[in-house]
Design an enzyme around this catalytic site. Structure first.
Site, PDB file in Angstrom:
ATOM      1  CD  GLU A 178      -1.250  -2.184   2.313  1.00  0.00           C
ATOM      2  OE1 GLU A 178      -0.102  -2.607   2.087  1.00  0.00           O
ATOM      3  OE2 GLU A 178      -1.961  -2.585   3.245  1.00  0.00           O
ATOM      4  CB  CYS A 216      -0.443  -2.793   8.973  1.00  0.00           C
ATOM      5  SG  CYS A 216       0.680  -1.542   8.328  1.00  0.00           S
ATOM      6  CB  CYS A 273      -0.777   0.594   5.055  1.00  0.00           C
ATOM      7  SG  CYS A 273       0.845  -0.105   4.653  1.00  0.00           S
TER       8      CYS A 273
END
Lengths: 144, 144
Positions: free
Chosen positions: A50, A78, A81
């Site tokens: 990402e 996560c 990101c």
């Protein structure tokens, strides 16, 4: 999501955790940037699919903000990101498999749920969930 | 922290939010990498001082993990940078000013407080707090 899956599989073939992401212009539907995980090969703990896709799209657009763009990724982002998606003003986030262990959107710190989060993308989780999760399961099964 | 402040001031002079960070080897006390914010000049929403310093230190060390290293930064890290510090296995985090608006360590999502956070650095906040905060206040005062 099909193209994100292709990136995920390519990452897995390089020995990286198989996650792939793409940034799409929401008006033209053109793919602006693609990426797979590169943490191991680049010695970079921040080189998640990402983040790399966002960085590449911003470089191409010549701006640190992508308000008219959507991001597709094979796994729930996560917290790192997810925060980056907010900074980049991404319009919509589409993700594949849910990540109860390390996800930061529907799990853990739930980044977009805090009052201090200045921009919340629209979130659509579970897109092609089974296929996105299966390549991760296969990868970790082969690792053992 | 003095060197992180120098980086912060250099970032401010470039028109960036004045935040600076350095990565130090905890055994040799040698500075491995330094960085200031580069979000605007690099068109990169992820180019925070902490992320850049981590990326540079990892590149120099040739590994995505820095277990013997400490990071000094003039402002409380945001959730993106806090998560990256955890991924990089940073030993200790020393930060200057607290950031109630956008911080992710003592505020908002409190990244290190979640069970799913696999590595929590030791955290020391408020180091040279006044000087670190003052350059940020000056920067935003001049912007108005």
């Amino acid at each position: 999501m099909k193209q994100a899956l292709t990136e995920a599989k390519a990452a897995g073939a390089r020995g990286e955790v198989p996650v792939g992401a793409i940034v799409v212009d929401s008006i033209t539907r053109q793919v602006i940037a693609v990426a797979g995980n590169e943490t191991e090969c680049n010695h970079d703990p921040t080189a998640h699919a990402e983040l790399l896709a966002l960085q590449r799209a911003c470089k191409i657009k010549g701006t640190p903000r992508l308000p008219g763009c959507d991001l597709y990724v094979t796994l729930e982002p996560c917290p790192m990101c997810a925060t980056a998606l907010s900074f980049a003003r991404i319009r919509r986030l589409y993700f594949g498999a849910y990540d109860p262990k390390s996800g930061g959107v529907d799990h853990g710190p739930k980044i977009f749920s805090h009052a201090a989060c200045h921009h919340q993308p629209e979130v659509y989780g579970g897109i092609q969930e089974q296929e996105c999760g299966e390549i991760l399961k296969e990868f970790f099964r082969d690792k053992r």
